[in-house]
Design a protein around this motif. Structure first.
Motif, mmCIF file in Angstrom:
data_model
loop_
_atom_site.group_PDB
_atom_site.id
_atom_site.type_symbol
_atom_site.label_atom_id
_atom_site.label_comp_id
_atom_site.label_asym_id
_atom_site.label_seq_id
_atom_site.Cartn_x
_atom_site.Cartn_y
_atom_site.Cartn_z
ATOM 1 N N VAL A 191 0.866 -1.237 -0.037
ATOM 2 C CA VAL A 191 0.010 0.093 0.043
ATOM 3 C C VAL A 191 0.874 1.243 -0.016
ATOM 4 O O VAL A 191 0.360 2.367 -0.506
ATOM 5 N N LYS A 192 1.931 1.155 0.789
ATOM 6 C CA LYS A 192 3.037 2.278 0.739
ATOM 7 C C LYS A 192 3.398 2.537 -0.887
ATOM 8 O O LYS A 192 3.561 3.726 -1.180
ATOM 9 N N LYS A 193 3.843 1.406 -1.592
ATOM 10 C CA LYS A 193 4.137 1.599 -2.962
ATOM 11 C C LYS A 193 3.366 2.205 -3.651
ATOM 12 O O LYS A 193 3.416 3.097 -4.593
ATOM 13 N N GLU A 194 1.995 1.718 -3.354
ATOM 14 C CA GLU A 194 0.938 2.263 -4.433
ATOM 15 C C GLU A 194 0.753 3.518 -4.158
ATOM 16 O O GLU A 194 0.486 4.356 -4.926
ATOM 17 N N LEU A 195 0.626 4.056 -2.700
ATOM 18 C CA LEU A 195 0.407 5.575 -2.646
ATOM 19 C C LEU A 195 1.611 6.386 -3.166
ATOM 20 O O LEU A 195 1.316 7.376 -3.789
ATOM 21 N N PHE A 196 2.851 5.778 -3.024
ATOM 22 C CA PHE A 196 3.985 6.554 -3.875
ATOM 23 C C PHE A 196 3.712 7.034 -5.200
ATOM 24 O O PHE A 196 3.775 7.661 -5.804
ATOM 25 N N GLU A 197 3.039 5.792 -5.876
ATOM 26 C CA GLU A 197 2.891 5.907 -7.218
ATOM 27 C C GLU A 197 1.735 6.767 -7.609
ATOM 28 O O GLU A 197 1.702 7.351 -8.425
ATOM 29 N N LEU A 198 0.643 6.861 -6.636
ATOM 30 C CA LEU A 198 -0.380 7.842 -6.833
ATOM 31 C C LEU A 198 0.160 9.101 -6.663
ATOM 32 O O LEU A 198 -0.377 9.927 -7.555
ATOM 33 N N ARG A 199 0.923 9.308 -5.634
ATOM 34 C CA ARG A 199 1.280 10.592 -5.499
ATOM 35 C C ARG A 199 2.245 11.039 -6.947
ATOM 36 O O ARG A 199 2.310 12.134 -7.154
ATOM 37 N N LEU A 200 2.883 10.341 -7.449
ATOM 38 C CA LEU A 200 3.853 10.556 -8.590
ATOM 39 C C LEU A 200 2.903 10.843 -9.687
ATOM 40 O O LEU A 200 3.275 11.697 -10.625
ATOM 41 N N GLN A 201 1.837 10.014 -9.863
ATOM 42 C CA GLN A 201 1.056 10.290 -10.900
ATOM 43 C C GLN A 201 0.195 11.731 -10.811
ATOM 44 O O GLN A 201 0.096 12.303 -11.763
ATOM 45 N N LYS A 202 0.004 12.080 -9.538
ATOM 46 C CA LYS A 202 -0.744 13.290 -9.167
ATOM 47 C C LYS A 202 0.344 14.359 -9.579
ATOM 48 O O LYS A 202 -0.229 15.456 -10.116
ATOM 49 N N ALA A 203 1.671 14.307 -9.115
ATOM 50 C CA ALA A 203 2.653 15.319 -9.445
ATOM 51 C C ALA A 203 2.745 15.533 -11.033
ATOM 52 O O ALA A 203 3.136 16.573 -11.362
ATOM 53 N N THR A 204 2.603 14.568 -11.727
ATOM 54 C CA THR A 204 2.950 14.654 -13.090
ATOM 55 C C THR A 204 1.633 14.616 -13.972
ATOM 56 O O THR A 204 1.842 14.650 -15.194
ATOM 57 N N ARG A 205 0.530 14.985 -13.214
ATOM 58 C CA ARG A 205 -1.002 15.331 -13.947
ATOM 59 C C ARG A 205 -1.150 14.154 -14.668
ATOM 60 O O ARG A 205 -1.859 14.265 -15.808
ATOM 61 N N GLN A 206 -1.053 12.791 -14.236
ATOM 62 C CA GLN A 206 -1.384 11.507 -15.029
ATOM 63 C C GLN A 206 -2.675 10.711 -14.137
ATOM 64 O O GLN A 206 -2.916 9.784 -14.640
ATOM 65 N N LEU A 207 -2.757 11.363 -13.007
ATOM 66 C CA LEU A 207 -3.816 10.714 -12.255
ATOM 67 C C LEU A 207 -5.176 10.940 -12.707
ATOM 68 O O LEU A 207 -5.648 12.084 -12.567
ATOM 69 N N GLU A 208 -5.949 9.790 -13.053
ATOM 70 C CA GLU A 208 -7.046 9.738 -13.571
ATOM 71 C C GLU A 208 -8.183 9.752 -12.510
ATOM 72 O O GLU A 208 -9.250 10.184 -12.749
ATOM 73 N N LYS A 209 -7.717 9.059 -11.528
ATOM 74 C CA LYS A 209 -8.832 8.629 -10.499
ATOM 75 C C LYS A 209 -8.249 9.057 -8.779
ATOM 76 O O LYS A 209 -7.816 8.450 -8.262
ATOM 77 N N PRO A 210 -8.432 10.283 -8.632
ATOM 78 C CA PRO A 210 -7.837 11.204 -7.403
ATOM 79 C C PRO A 210 -8.354 10.473 -6.151
ATOM 80 O O PRO A 210 -7.699 10.568 -5.166
ATOM 81 N N HIS A 211 -9.449 9.812 -6.223
ATOM 82 C CA HIS A 211 -10.162 9.187 -5.105
ATOM 83 C C HIS A 211 -9.324 7.966 -4.594
ATOM 84 O O HIS A 211 -9.546 7.633 -3.374
ATOM 85 N N GLN A 212 -8.439 7.307 -5.431
ATOM 86 C CA GLN A 212 -7.832 6.254 -5.039
ATOM 87 C C GLN A 212 -6.764 6.411 -4.019
ATOM 88 O O GLN A 212 -6.329 5.948 -3.260
ATOM 89 N N ILE A 213 -6.209 7.714 -3.880
ATOM 90 C CA ILE A 213 -5.345 8.345 -2.928
ATOM 91 C C ILE A 213 -6.014 8.249 -1.556
ATOM 92 O O ILE A 213 -5.513 7.753 -0.608
ATOM 93 N N LYS A 214 -7.257 8.823 -1.286
ATOM 94 C CA LYS A 214 -7.898 8.640 -0.278
ATOM 95 C C LYS A 214 -8.125 7.187 0.076
ATOM 96 O O LYS A 214 -7.942 7.007 1.404
ATOM 97 N N LEU A 215 -8.438 6.326 -0.557
ATOM 98 C CA LEU A 215 -8.735 4.890 -0.292
ATOM 99 C C LEU A 215 -7.416 4.243 0.056
ATOM 100 O O LEU A 215 -7.559 3.441 0.841
#
Length: 73
Positions: free
Chosen positions: A24-48
């Protein structure tokens, strides 16, 4: 997508719990990286992911306190 259930986390063994926390820590890191590069399509995944990590770490803390109390007694 519903929030994860804490009972699922409590059903895991200690080793599975540690592995899941790391995943989950790795997943959260990947989600934050996607958010920083504006590639995150589902921002609710960070909350989950944060919610799931909190649940897993809570269960881990409960188990460590239980073990510490058993040693003290």
């Amino acid at each position: 997508m519903p929030m994860p259930n804490i009972e699922e986390a409590r059903a895991l063994s200690d080793e599975e719990l540690s592995d899941e926390i790391l995943a989950v820590k790795k997943e959260l890191f990947e989600l934050r990286l996607q958010k920083a590069t504006r590639q995150l399509e589902k921002p609710h995944q960070i909350k989950l992911a944060k919610h799931r990590l909190g649940q897993l770490m809570t269960v881990e803390g409960e188990r460590s306190r239980t073990k510490a109390n058993a040693v003290d007694s």
